[in-house]
Design an enzyme around this catalytic site. Structure first.
Site, PDB file in Angstrom:
ATOM      1  N   GLY A 232     -51.730  -5.628   8.690  1.00 23.07           N
ATOM      2  CA  GLY A 232     -52.168  -7.161   8.668  1.00 23.07           C
ATOM      3  C   GLY A 232     -52.208  -7.516   7.218  1.00 23.07           C
ATOM      4  O   GLY A 232     -51.674  -7.125   6.263  1.00 23.07           O
ATOM      5  N   CYS A 233     -52.965  -8.623   7.117  1.00 18.41           N
ATOM      6  CA  CYS A 233     -53.339  -9.489   6.123  1.00 18.41           C
ATOM      7  C   CYS A 233     -53.751  -8.520   4.686  1.00 18.41           C
ATOM      8  O   CYS A 233     -54.820  -7.772   4.981  1.00 18.41           O
ATOM      9  CB  CYS A 233     -54.269 -10.377   6.276  1.00 18.41           C
ATOM     10  SG  CYS A 233     -54.933 -11.239   4.607  1.00 18.41           S
ATOM     11  N   PHE A 234     -53.203  -8.347   3.461  1.00 19.07           N
ATOM     12  CA  PHE A 234     -53.386  -7.466   2.578  1.00 19.07           C
ATOM     13  C   PHE A 234     -54.792  -7.992   2.012  1.00 19.07           C
ATOM     14  O   PHE A 234     -55.526  -7.251   1.349  1.00 19.07           O
ATOM     15  CB  PHE A 234     -52.293  -7.219   1.289  1.00 19.07           C
ATOM     16  CG  PHE A 234     -51.774  -8.421   1.074  1.00 19.07           C
ATOM     17  CD1 PHE A 234     -52.263  -9.770   1.030  1.00 19.07           C
ATOM     18  CD2 PHE A 234     -50.429  -8.325   0.618  1.00 19.07           C
ATOM     19  CE1 PHE A 234     -51.611 -10.898   0.423  1.00 19.07           C
ATOM     20  CE2 PHE A 234     -49.257  -9.364   0.134  1.00 19.07           C
ATOM     21  CZ  PHE A 234     -50.135 -10.857   0.121  1.00 19.07           C
TER      22      PHE A 234
ATOM     23  N   TYR B  42     -61.343 -17.873   5.164  1.00 16.83           N
ATOM     24  CA  TYR B  42     -60.616 -16.661   5.574  1.00 16.83           C
ATOM     25  C   TYR B  42     -61.315 -15.275   5.398  1.00 16.83           C
ATOM     26  O   TYR B  42     -61.702 -14.551   6.165  1.00 16.83           O
ATOM     27  CB  TYR B  42     -59.268 -16.748   5.212  1.00 16.83           C
ATOM     28  CG  TYR B  42     -58.449 -15.462   5.743  1.00 16.83           C
ATOM     29  CD1 TYR B  42     -57.582 -15.775   7.005  1.00 16.83           C
ATOM     30  CD2 TYR B  42     -58.413 -14.257   5.366  1.00 16.83           C
ATOM     31  CE1 TYR B  42     -56.990 -14.554   7.511  1.00 16.83           C
ATOM     32  CE2 TYR B  42     -57.516 -13.139   5.925  1.00 16.83           C
ATOM     33  CZ  TYR B  42     -56.847 -13.370   6.910  1.00 16.83           C
ATOM     34  OH  TYR B  42     -56.264 -12.252   7.799  1.00 16.83           O
TER      35      TYR B  42
ATOM     36  N   CYS C  71     -57.345  -8.484   3.491  1.00 14.35           N
ATOM     37  CA  CYS C  71     -58.396  -7.619   4.386  1.00 14.35           C
ATOM     38  C   CYS C  71     -58.357  -6.272   3.774  1.00 14.35           C
ATOM     39  O   CYS C  71     -59.503  -5.679   3.707  1.00 14.35           O
ATOM     40  CB  CYS C  71     -58.138  -7.728   5.933  1.00 14.35           C
ATOM     41  SG  CYS C  71     -58.373  -9.397   6.377  1.00 14.35           S
TER      42      CYS C  71
END
Length: 220
Positions: free
Chosen positions: A51-53, A194, A55
């Site tokens: 997923g989102c790097f 975010y 995170c």
């Protein structure tokens, strides 16, 4: 996504309706021989897409033995991918991290455990509201020993949960470092919406269930 844009618009813009994952170039990546990154100054490297790097970077840097987590792109067939091009879903690449770690302190096996413990293991092509092939889950192996570790852990997890595990298993080929502004994003932008609403809660969920002896006391 990482910007304040309606989720519906994101789903339309980052639609998975592309042919990147079925192209011959992508199949060649999946079937290639793995490239092993040599240990340098006593430090090894491992590669994960989850997923989102933004995170994933903070999650791995909370683990003892991990020196640094670098955000980038891997798993695709195009050269020099950028944030903009990877977000089209047409490069074959996923947002990934390069984990620089001390194998005398933390093993590759433990890094794989961190990987599975820090995500929704059943979600295909994304994590949470970040959806698209650029957010898919991939574990990269550099040799057959790593491959067998990954496959055994994935099979055991699938059996224990009674579900299909979404993570793909790829031979490592190359890691492309992301733009400078993506690096250490959670540390540098702690008040970003975010980070506050997605990254930090995901990090805290991971830390709440992972064995404390593997986590840095001072981390986040």
């Amino acid at each position: 996504m990482k910007h304040i844009i309606p989720i519906l618009a994101l789903m339309l813009f980052f639609s998975c309706q592309n042919t990147a994952q079925t192209k011959q170039e992508q199949k060649a990546v999946i079937n290639a021989a793995p490239i092993e990154v040599p240990i340098k100054n006593g430090k090894a490297r491992a590669y994960f897409a989850s997923g989102c790097f933004w995170c994933v970077e903070a999650i791995y840097e909370s683990v003892k033995g991990v020196d640094e987590s670098i955000s980038g792109y891997s798993g695709g067939y195009t050269k020099n991918p950028t944030y903009g091009s990877s977000n089209t879903g047409r490069t074959g690449h996923a947002e990934a991290v390069e984990i620089i770690y001390d194998p005398k302190i933390v093993s590759f096996e433990t890094l794989v455990d961190v990987y599975f413990a820090s995500q929704n293991v059943t979600q295909m092509n994304g994590q949470g509201n970040d959806r698209g092939s650029q957010y898919r889950s991939i574990i990269f192996y550099q040799n057959d020993i790593q491959k067998q570790i990954i496959l055994k852990k994935k099979a055991a997890l699938a059996k224990s949960l009674g579900v299909k595990i979404a993570a793909e298993v790829y031979p490592f080929q190359k890691f492309w470092i992301a733009e400078d502004y993506h690096q250490d994003y959670e540390k540098l932008h702690p008040n970003h919406p975010y980070i506050q609403n997605v990254s930090i809660p995901r990090l805290n969920r991971f830390k709440a269930k992972f064995p404390k002896e593997f986590l840095k006391e001072e981390a986040h």
